[in-house]
Design an enzyme around this catalytic site. Structure first.
Site, PDB file in Angstrom:
ATOM      1  N   TYR A 137       0.854  -1.197   0.000  1.00 11.07           N
ATOM      2  CA  TYR A 137       0.000   0.000   0.000  1.00 11.07           C
ATOM      3  C   TYR A 137       0.879   1.233   0.000  1.00 11.07           C
ATOM      4  CZ  TYR A 137      -5.000  -0.763   0.352  1.00 11.07           C
ATOM      5  OH  TYR A 137      -6.297  -1.018   0.051  1.00 11.07           O
ATOM      6  N   GLU A 164      -0.601   4.836  -0.481  1.00 12.57           N
ATOM      7  CA  GLU A 164      -1.387   6.050  -0.727  1.00 12.57           C
ATOM      8  C   GLU A 164      -0.568   7.279  -0.361  1.00 12.57           C
ATOM      9  OE1 GLU A 164      -4.886   5.122   1.438  1.00 12.57           O
ATOM     10  OE2 GLU A 164      -5.642   3.852  -0.177  1.00 12.57           O
ATOM     11  N   ASP A 221      -6.464  15.737 -23.622  1.00 13.22           N
ATOM     12  CA  ASP A 221      -6.509  14.290 -23.380  1.00 13.22           C
ATOM     13  C   ASP A 221      -5.856  13.639 -24.598  1.00 13.22           C
ATOM     14  OD1 ASP A 221      -7.155  11.630 -23.217  1.00 13.22           O
ATOM     15  OD2 ASP A 221      -9.233  11.951 -22.608  1.00 13.22           O
ATOM     16  N   THR A 229      -3.659   7.756 -21.376  1.00 10.67           N
ATOM     17  CA  THR A 229      -3.497   6.375 -20.937  1.00 10.67           C
ATOM     18  C   THR A 229      -2.091   5.957 -21.345  1.00 10.67           C
ATOM     19  OG1 THR A 229      -4.422   5.642 -23.031  1.00 10.67           O
ATOM     20  CG2 THR A 229      -5.911   5.669 -21.145  1.00 10.67           C
ATOM     21  N   LYS A 265      -2.293   2.539 -25.007  1.00 14.80           N
ATOM     22  CA  LYS A 265      -2.763   2.602 -26.400  1.00 14.80           C
ATOM     23  C   LYS A 265      -1.543   2.732 -27.316  1.00 14.80           C
ATOM     24  CE  LYS A 265      -7.368   4.400 -25.287  1.00 14.80           C
ATOM     25  NZ  LYS A 265      -7.433   5.042 -23.977  1.00 14.80           N
ATOM     26  N   ARG A 269      -1.720  -1.216 -18.920  1.00 16.10           N
ATOM     27  CA  ARG A 269      -3.019  -0.548 -18.790  1.00 16.10           C
ATOM     28  C   ARG A 269      -2.936   0.459 -17.637  1.00 16.10           C
ATOM     29  NH1 ARG A 269      -7.292  -1.464 -21.327  1.00 16.10           N
ATOM     30  NH2 ARG A 269      -6.110  -2.998 -22.485  1.00 16.10           N
TER      31      ARG A 269
HETATM   32  N1  DSN Z   1     -11.502   2.739 -24.407  1.00 11.97           N
HETATM   33  C1  DSN Z   1     -11.008   3.926 -25.035  1.00 11.97           C
HETATM   34  C2  DSN Z   1     -11.135   3.854 -26.514  1.00 11.97           C
HETATM   35  O1  DSN Z   1     -11.396   2.779 -27.026  1.00 11.97           O
HETATM   36  O2  DSN Z   1     -10.961   4.857 -27.176  1.00 11.97           O
HETATM   37  C3  DSN Z   1     -11.687   5.106 -24.543  1.00 11.97           C
HETATM   38  O3  DSN Z   1     -12.009   5.011 -23.199  1.00 11.97           O
END
Ligand code: DSN
Length: 482
Positions: A68, A70, A245, A274, A277, A283
């Site tokens: 943990y 935090e 974003d 994120t 991607k 993730r």
């Molecule tokens: N899951 C992402 C996407 O497919 O673009 C967005 O949250």
């Protein structure tokens, strides 16, 4: 380590791990093996997915998960966090260096979490500090219930301007069913009805009229680049904070495909992303910020986040280190040029693309020309071994569930080594399936709710052509689980 040695070492590691898992819950070991087999056997075109390296994946299977932590580096709510501090500091250092950002926060568990941290930080920086000053309170803990009531009222009156969902924006950019559409008074900007392109004049006009606290740029289904310098000018003119974003295109920023006005980091106050991607990491999410917002972002946990996933932060550090290597720039350039080949493959076969093409990592195929909804097309393609996702197109008559579009991205198959010829073949296979799929509209008045049927033999033919491409570009070459 040579690539053969690396594959042999990763194979041994996975085999050992699966043996241990199998001894406790064999169904999980079986599902893990099956997932690799499925991913190896399908044409993965989901624009938001990728394949992380074995180094990134293995980093997540570690003892760091047991701790943990935090709080933030050097200031935790638990004792014994020295190793987590190291992990978080290394990941943040790589993020700052990779994106040339003054500050990075690597704790968010997802892109939605990263956006929540950003929203909170912007509210805390823009609204809370002046209110605190007015109350004479030294910090949040000194606020009375009345002060909090005032804060809540003031937060409730704040405004958010983001890209509409059907133009390619994300549901966290003010869409009503998401908290962002409830915390803020929300308005959206769309795209030009003729070209499907962002119209900065209209964004500026909406900003002048609406006067948002936050202007959000970024998208999850817009196939074009964004001029962030212009977005910043618009934000500055109306006194808004520019939040970008970049979840979808972080890999193209990291790989220097998007530079200058197309790189959000020098222009935005806060950037979220994120890590799994186009960035090809584990993730998770992260936030980059200017010094002004860094203190509030750093309070993300426990303000809006649960305890950090230290094993995932470690994997972020490994992925970010990979993204700083020169070969990642080659990868990112290939992702973008492969998307052009995919788009050209569709256009020469008379398929319609939203905006007429792409200059990032994704294309948005309007499947209404095939007489199908996005849901029918998605399902027909999946049956033929082509994994995509349905997506609204601007002013979509079938809404966000059935849709009229299919979103396709190149990051995953580029990781497998697909190039221009392969993506042209992918376009050909998709057009083959969709041309030979007919919606059974006779049974119901609504084409959105009925199934569609693909002509006999087409699915098998496409599967076998796809298998040839996939065999020539194996996923995790040399990695054997048995
Ligand atoms: N899951 C992402 C996407 O497919 O673009 C967005 O949250």
């Amino acid at each position: 380590m040579t690539s053969d040695n690396a594959a042999a070492t990763a194979s041994a590691a996975y085999r050992s791990a699966l043996e241990v898992i199998e001894s406790v819950e064999p169904r999980i070991a079986a599902a893990t093996r099956a997932e690799l087999a499925d991913q190896r056997a399908s044409l993965k075109l989901i624009a938001s997915e990728n394949y992380a390296s074995p180094a990134v994946l293995l980093t997540m299977s570690s003892f760091l998960s047991d701790k943990y932590a935090e709080g933030t580096i050097g200031h935790r709510f638990y004792a014994g966090c020295q190793n987590v501090d190291t992990v978080e500091a290394v990941a943040a250092e790589h993020a700052r260096e990779l994106f040339d950002a003054p500050y990075a926060y690597v704790q968010p568990h997802s892109g939605i979490d990263a956006n929540l941290v950003a929203f909170w930080a912007i509210l805390a920086t823009r609204i809370e500090a002046p209110t605190l000053a007015a109350t004479g309170a030294k910090g949040v803990n000194d606020l009375s219930e009345d002060d909090w009531e005032q804060l809540r009222a003031r937060f409730g009156q704040q405004r958010l301007l983001g890209m509409s969902l059907d133009a390619g924006g994300h549901l966290t950019h003010g869409f009503r069913p998401n908290i962002s559409g409830k915390m803020f008074h929300q308005r959206s900007y769309g795209t030009d009805p003729e070209t499907g392109l962002l119209d900065y004049g209209r964004v500026a006009a909406a900003a002048r009229e609406f006067k948002p606290l936050i202007l959000i740029a970024g998208y999850s289904a817009y196939p074009r680049r964004v001029d962030f310098a212009t977005m910043r000018e618009i934000a500055d003119e109306v006194g808004a904070t520019l939040m970008v974003d970049m979840a979808h295109f972080a890999g193209l920023v990291a790989g220097k495909v998007f530079t200058g006005d197309e790189d959000p980091v020098p222009h935005a106050h806060v950037v979220t992303t994120t890590t799994h991607k186009s960035l090809r990491g584990p993730r998770g999410g992260l936030v980059l910020a200017t010094e002004e917002y860094s203190e509030a972002v750093d309070k993300g946990c426990p303000m809006v986040l649960g305890g950090p996933l230290s094993h995932v932060m470690a994997a972020k550090a490994v992925a970010l280190a990979e993204a700083r290597r020169p070969e990642f720039q080659t990868y990112a350039a290939d992702v973008a040029s492969n998307a052009q080949s995919l788009a050209e493959g569709f256009l020469k076969r008379d398929a319609r693309l939203v905006t007429g093409g792409t200059d990032n990592h994704l294309v948005l195929l309007d499947v209404s020309g095939f007489g199908l909804t996005g849901r029918q097309a998605e399902s027909a393609l999946l049956d033929a071994g082509v994994v995509t996702n349905r997506n609204s197109i601007p002013r979509d008559p079938h809404g966000a569930w059935y849709t009229s579009g299919i979103r396709l991205g190149t990051p995953a198959l580029t990781t497998r080594g697909f190039g221009h010829d392969e993506f042209d073949t992918v376009a050909e296979l998709i057009v083959d399936v969709l041309s030979d799929t007919k919606a059974d509209t006779a049974k119901s008045g609504s084409p959105s709710k009925v199934k569609a049927t693909t002509a006999a033999g087409v699915g098998e033919r496409v599967r076998s052509a796809a298998a040839e491409l996939l065999d020539a570009h194996p996923l995790y070459p040399g990695l054997e689980l048995s």
